[in-house]
Design a protein around this motif. Structure first.
Motif, PDB file in Angstrom:
ATOM      1  N   ASN A   2       3.792 -25.029  -9.495  1.00  0.00           N
ATOM      2  CA  ASN A   2       2.580 -24.900 -10.308  1.00  0.00           C
ATOM      3  C   ASN A   2       2.815 -23.759 -11.301  1.00  0.00           C
ATOM      4  OD1 ASN A   2       1.315 -26.857  -8.770  1.00  0.00           O
ATOM      5  ND2 ASN A   2       0.471 -25.357  -7.339  1.00  0.00           N
ATOM      6  N   HIS A  33      -0.247 -25.549 -16.298  1.00  0.00           N
ATOM      7  CA  HIS A  33      -1.591 -25.078 -16.647  1.00  0.00           C
ATOM      8  C   HIS A  33      -1.492 -24.189 -17.882  1.00  0.00           C
ATOM      9  CE1 HIS A  33      -3.334 -26.620 -12.926  1.00  0.00           C
ATOM     10  NE2 HIS A  33      -2.143 -26.354 -12.415  1.00  0.00           N
ATOM     11  N   GLU A  83      -5.744 -22.879  -8.918  1.00  0.00           N
ATOM     12  CA  GLU A  83      -4.654 -23.856  -9.055  1.00  0.00           C
ATOM     13  C   GLU A  83      -3.412 -23.466  -8.258  1.00  0.00           C
ATOM     14  OE1 GLU A  83      -5.323 -26.597 -10.507  1.00  0.00           O
ATOM     15  OE2 GLU A  83      -7.147 -26.022 -11.597  1.00  0.00           O
TER      16      GLU A  83
END
Ligand code: GMT
Length: 386
Positions: A2, A33, A83
């Motif tokens: 991530n 992201h 996240e």
């Protein structure tokens, strides 16, 4: 993994590189992201694997200069939690690396959030080195869990200005399936209706790009032959009016076409015969690489990292900064000798693919992230969020 990515979304090559890196990572199964004040321009579509988190600015009468870096740090902390970010990748050191440092320190009691800083250019050579930012830039670079630069030139400048030596060089990249020469007769006909050769420039028209040198080069070429070449200027920015006025003054206004910010730059590059990048300084020159991938020989100034991208006599010409005559001589030679121009174009694409393609460069970033995560968080305590 991530991965959080922060870029300047609206302006400049660092935003393009960070956005395209995000897209490539998502294509390879990672969750990306983007954290910024606006959706990066090159990102038209978000997906399950690619999300955008807007940094909202709180305005207050006391704030003549609202502190964006603080709002960015707060947003990074929030996204790290929601996240489960493994790592932040900050493009352009000022103020992004500083915001990532703050976020890492704030979030430390919960989890260590490492950050990689990629240096792009004026964050080292101009802005970061300015006395109003230098101590903070130096500190934020030193605090980064890893620092990359997009050319050897910029790594050397980082050492010279900040005394920082541990920069890893990961060059800029192109996706050869997006940047390739396609047949576009309609556009060619529109830009050069009388079969003229096309000299092209693409940039954000800042003073450093020296776009007036493109106009002066055109004027010298026009002195050799009437109506044999058109200059196509793609982009927009502060020097536009100056270039337009100069074209009128030199009597070549009818042979210059200002195309504006065109959405699909590969379409335009596909109809160019020669590309020009007469910059005063350029730590890499992504626009030159995009042109090379589209088989366009490049005339560039021998400054900064440009010689790492453009090969003299092989994929174009390197000329001294400001030497309009040398630029016109090279363009004239390439326009006159089609075989040479086509051969240089083919060679330009071959080098773009051999050295700068996504297949070659993106794995370097992925390996770097894995190394930083495993070194800084440790395999045992690491939360896996894949
Ligand atoms: O440094 C800048 O002037 C802005 C920076 C940016 O963020 O757009 O541009 C730099 O980064 C590009 C992408 O890595 C490079 O291709 C450009 O050469 C570089 N610009 C300069 O060094 C002037």
């Amino acid at each position: 993994m991530n991965i959080g990515i922060t870029v300047f979304p609206t302006y400049g090559g660092s935003g393009i590189v960070g956005s395209e890196l995000g897209r490539e990572l998502a294509d390879r199964g990672h969750n990306v992201h983007f954290i910024s004040y606006e959706l990066p321009t090159r990102i038209c579509q978000l997906s399950e694997r690619m999300k955008f988190h807007e940094v909202e600015m709180f305005t207050y009468p006391l704030f003549e200069f609202p502190p964006y870096d603080l709002a960015l740090a707060s947003k990074i902390v929030e996204v790290a939690e929601t996240e489960k970010l493994d790592l932040m990748h900050m493009h352009y050191a000022v103020p992004h690396a500083t915001a990532a440092f703050l976020a890492r320190e704030i979030y430390k009691p919960i989890r260590y959030l490492p950050f990689v800083t990629t240096l792009h250019g004026t964050d080292i050579t101009l802005v970061g080195a300015h006395k109003s930012f230098l101590p903070v830039t130096k500190f934020s670079i030193e605090q980064s869990d890893s620092v990359t630069s997009i050319s050897q030139f910029l790594a050397a400048e980082t050492s010279r200005t900040f005394g920082y030596e541990q920069v890893e060089i990961i060059p800029n990249f192109i996706n050869a399936e997006v940047y390739y020469r396609r047949d576009n007769r309609a556009l060619r006909q529109q830009l050069a209706p009388n079969g003229e050769k096309i000299l092209m420039h693409v940039s954000n028209f800042r003073p450093v790009k020296r776009i007036t040198d493109c106009v002066r080069t055109l004027a010298l070429l026009r002195a050799r032959c009437e109506q044999c070449v058109r200059l196509v200027m793609c982009g927009d920015g502060p020097e536009m009016e100056k270039a337009q006025n100069l074209a009128a003054e030199l009597g070549v206004a009818d042979d210059v076409f200002f195309a504006g910010s065109v959405p699909n730059i590969a379409d335009y590059l596909s109809v160019a015969d020669v590309f020009m990048l007469p910059s005063e300084t350029e730590s890499f020159g992504l626009a030159a690489l995009e042109a090379m991938a589209c088989e366009v020989p490049v005339i560039a100034t021998r400054v900064g990292g440009l010689p790492e991208v453009v090969r003299e006599g092989e994929t174009g010409c390197l000329v001294p900064f400001g030497d309009i005559q040398a630029m016109a001589d090279c363009a004239g030679k390439l326009f006159d000798n089609e075989a040479l121009r086509l051969e240089m174009g083919r060679r330009a694409r071959a080098i773009a693919i051999e050295e700068f393609t996504t297949e070659r460069v993106i794995p370097q970033y992925i390996q770097l992230y894995e190394r930083v995560i495993s070194e800084k968080i440790g395999k045992t305590s690491r939360q896996s969020h894949r």
